[in-house]
Design an enzyme around this catalytic site. Structure first.
Site, PDB file in Angstrom:
ATOM      1  N   LYS A   1       0.812  -1.225   0.000  1.00 39.59           N
ATOM      2  CA  LYS A   1       0.000   0.000   0.000  1.00 39.59           C
ATOM      3  C   LYS A   1       0.845   1.275   0.000  1.00 39.59           C
ATOM      4  CE  LYS A   1      -4.548  -1.404   1.333  1.00 39.59           C
ATOM      5  NZ  LYS A   1      -4.458  -2.834   1.729  1.00 39.59           N
TER       6      LYS A   1
ATOM      7  N   GLU B   1      -9.545   7.080   4.352  1.00 33.21           N
ATOM      8  CA  GLU B   1     -10.395   6.190   5.136  1.00 33.21           C
ATOM      9  C   GLU B   1      -9.660   4.861   5.242  1.00 33.21           C
ATOM     10  OE1 GLU B   1     -10.325   4.213   1.736  1.00 33.21           O
ATOM     11  OE2 GLU B   1     -10.804   6.347   1.767  1.00 33.21           O
TER      12      GLU B   1
ATOM     13  N   SER C   1       1.422  -9.852  -1.243  1.00 32.32           N
ATOM     14  CA  SER C   1       1.093  -8.437  -1.081  1.00 32.32           C
ATOM     15  C   SER C   1       1.435  -7.872   0.291  1.00 32.32           C
ATOM     16  CB  SER C   1      -0.392  -8.209  -1.380  1.00 32.32           C
ATOM     17  OG  SER C   1      -1.204  -9.044  -0.583  1.00 32.32           O
TER      18      SER C   1
HETATM   19  C1  PLP Z   1      -5.298  -3.843   1.261  1.00 32.82           C
HETATM   20  C2  PLP Z   1      -4.604  -5.128   0.981  1.00 32.82           C
HETATM   21  C3  PLP Z   1      -4.986  -5.969  -0.095  1.00 32.82           C
HETATM   22  C4  PLP Z   1      -6.172  -5.695  -0.980  1.00 32.82           C
HETATM   23  O1  PLP Z   1      -6.135  -4.532  -1.707  1.00 32.82           O
HETATM   24  P1  PLP Z   1      -5.800  -4.475  -3.270  1.00 32.82           P
HETATM   25  O2  PLP Z   1      -6.090  -3.082  -3.631  1.00 32.82           O
HETATM   26  O3  PLP Z   1      -6.691  -5.467  -3.970  1.00 32.82           O
HETATM   27  O4  PLP Z   1      -4.381  -4.847  -3.418  1.00 32.82           O
HETATM   28  C5  PLP Z   1      -4.255  -7.114  -0.331  1.00 32.82           C
HETATM   29  N1  PLP Z   1      -3.194  -7.452   0.459  1.00 32.82           N
HETATM   30  C6  PLP Z   1      -2.809  -6.701   1.496  1.00 32.82           C
HETATM   31  C7  PLP Z   1      -1.652  -7.125   2.310  1.00 32.82           C
HETATM   32  C8  PLP Z   1      -3.501  -5.505   1.798  1.00 32.82           C
HETATM   33  O5  PLP Z   1      -3.101  -4.756   2.851  1.00 32.82           O
END
Ligand code: PLP
Length: 414
Positions: free
Chosen positions: A103, A125, A392
């Site tokens: 993020k 938010e 992610s």
């Molecule tokens: C917020 C988040 C997501 C989902 O958001 P995307 O916009 O689809 O990437 C996925 N993995 C993690 C670790 C997150 O914090």
């Protein structure tokens, strides 16, 4: 346009040009109150100037390198590959970014842009708190005032992230209306933006909302796939056979996929939250139902009830628990360029455990959805093929949920 002249998938530019006012085929656009139109136009113009500006790009690249920790590794997961018995699995390690997830790639880009546009304050938010922490972090780095809106129910569930944001100097404002969760926090942040639009930038956390957000957030996250493309070529001398990533709003997945969209030989799979199972209706798998609607300023697939009301979603992972999906995903789905699948809460927890045990990496529950789906499809690939999985985020935030779901309490016998 007649179907006979439609280009087949992946052959021409996969997304329409940005001059198209943020439309991805029939999706996207700007469905906002009149008071926000001028703000979105100014933001789009400012962004278009910034992304062509060498100084802006160099400054952002410097922050990504020295502060966020990029490039993140592309790691060959040998024990996971062996366990699954099929292709070589590479993990793109976004979990190693500062603050523990992808993020911050986006919040760094947007906050630099906000400063360039003369804003002194940012708002955002947050649901689980991850986007709030990533926003508060870069706001502290750049010395901007920061206010984060969060439902009071989410504040209770994610108390640690509330403390983090306050330590970072942000004001965390509880939203006590509606279900006291993410969608109520979004409404409150929108209200703030309408009132303070001259001084304030709204940092949106995924490829959602009105134009220019979906393409701007995609561009800021595209660094993931640009690095992975180069790193994979260095490691294997060719392109990967398949990419897998989880899809909440869709930013980490489009971030990985974007660089590869024109490569017809690279298969791409987005994994949504199947929650308690599609048949129960308690899930967040937008592509399992395919109903089109308008939510928070953009037109896309949106989970709704029979009366067209936005439905309450369910997922074990807060980051995937949203009723809409980015408009570019809807478009790429319809074109057949990206496949979408869903895994249940239970399967995601199995994926969570699998990665912990085979690689010594505790993944975010969001990323564990992608791991679980990878485990399902890997046997269909051969040993000389390779898959990149976007990891992610890291899972420290999820250990309590995992502990109770898997029966791993400190006093337990498991
Ligand atoms: C917020 C988040 C997501 C989902 O958001 P995307 O916009 O689809 O990437 C996925 N993995 C993690 C670790 C997150 O914090």
């Amino acid at each position: 346009m007649s179907t006979s002249v439609k280009p087949t998938s992946a052959e021409s530019s996969p997304s329409p040009p940005s001059a198209d006012l943020g439309h991805f085929g029939p999706y996207g656009g700007r469905y906002v109150p009149e008071t926000l139109m001028a703000a979105l136009e100014a933001l789009a113009a400012g962004y278009d100037a910034a992304r062509h500006d060498r100084e802006f790009r160099a400054e952002l690249a410097g922050i990504l390198r020295q502060y966020v920790g990029r490039p993140t590794p592309l790691y060959l997961a040998r024990r996971l590959s062996e366990r699954l018995g099929g292709p070589r699995i590479y993990l793109k390690r976004e979990d190693l970014c500062h603050t523990g997830a992808h993020k911050i790639n986006n919040t760094a880009g947007q906050i630099l842009l906000a400063q360039r546009l003369g804003k002194r304050r940012v708002i955002a938010e947050t649901g689980a708190g991850q986007h709030g922490v990533a926003t508060a972090t870069v706001a502290a780095l750049r010395g901007l005032r920061c206010e984060i809106y969060m439902g009071t129910e989410d504040m209770r569930r994610q108390a640690l992230n509330v403390v983090r944001m306050r330590l970072l100097g942000a004001t965390v404002t509880g939203v006590d209306s509606g279900s006291r969760t993410l969608k109520d926090a979004i409404n409150e942040a929108m209200r703030d933006w309408v009132t303070n639009v001259d001084t304030t930038h709204y940092v949106l956390g995924s490829v959602l909302g009105a134009d220019p957000y979906p393409r701007m957030v995609r561009d800021f996250q595209a660094v993931i796939g640009e690095e992975a493309h180069r790193q994979f070529l260095e490691a294997e001398g060719r392109l990967p056979d398949c990419l897998v990533a989880c899809v909440g709003g869709g930013s980490n997945s489009i971030g990985l996929f974007h660089r590869f969209l024109g490569e017809a030989g690279v298969r791409m799979i987005g994994v949504e939250a199947g929650g308690l199972g599609i048949a129960t209706g308690r899930h967040a798998a937008r592509f399992a139902e395919k109903t089109v609607g308008i939510l928070h300023g953009t037109r896309s697939y949106v989970l709704q009830d029979a009366d067209g009301q936005i439905r309450v979603t369910h997922s074990v992972s807060a980051g995937l628990d949203y009723s809409g999906v980015g408009p570019e995903h809807a478009y790429l789905h319809d074109r057949g360029r990206i496949e979408y699948a869903a895994v249940t809460d239970t399967e995601a927890l199995e994926g969570f455990r699998l990665l912990c045990e085979t690689e010594g990496i505790i993944p975010a529950l969001e990323s564990a959805h992608a791991v679980a789906y990878l485990a399902r499809i890997a046997p269909g690939f051969t040993r000389d093929q390779a898959i990149i999985l976007n990891l992610s985020g890291r899972g420290d935030k999820d250990v309590e949920v995992a502990a109770s779901a898997l029966g791993l309490g400190a006093g337990g016998a498991a």
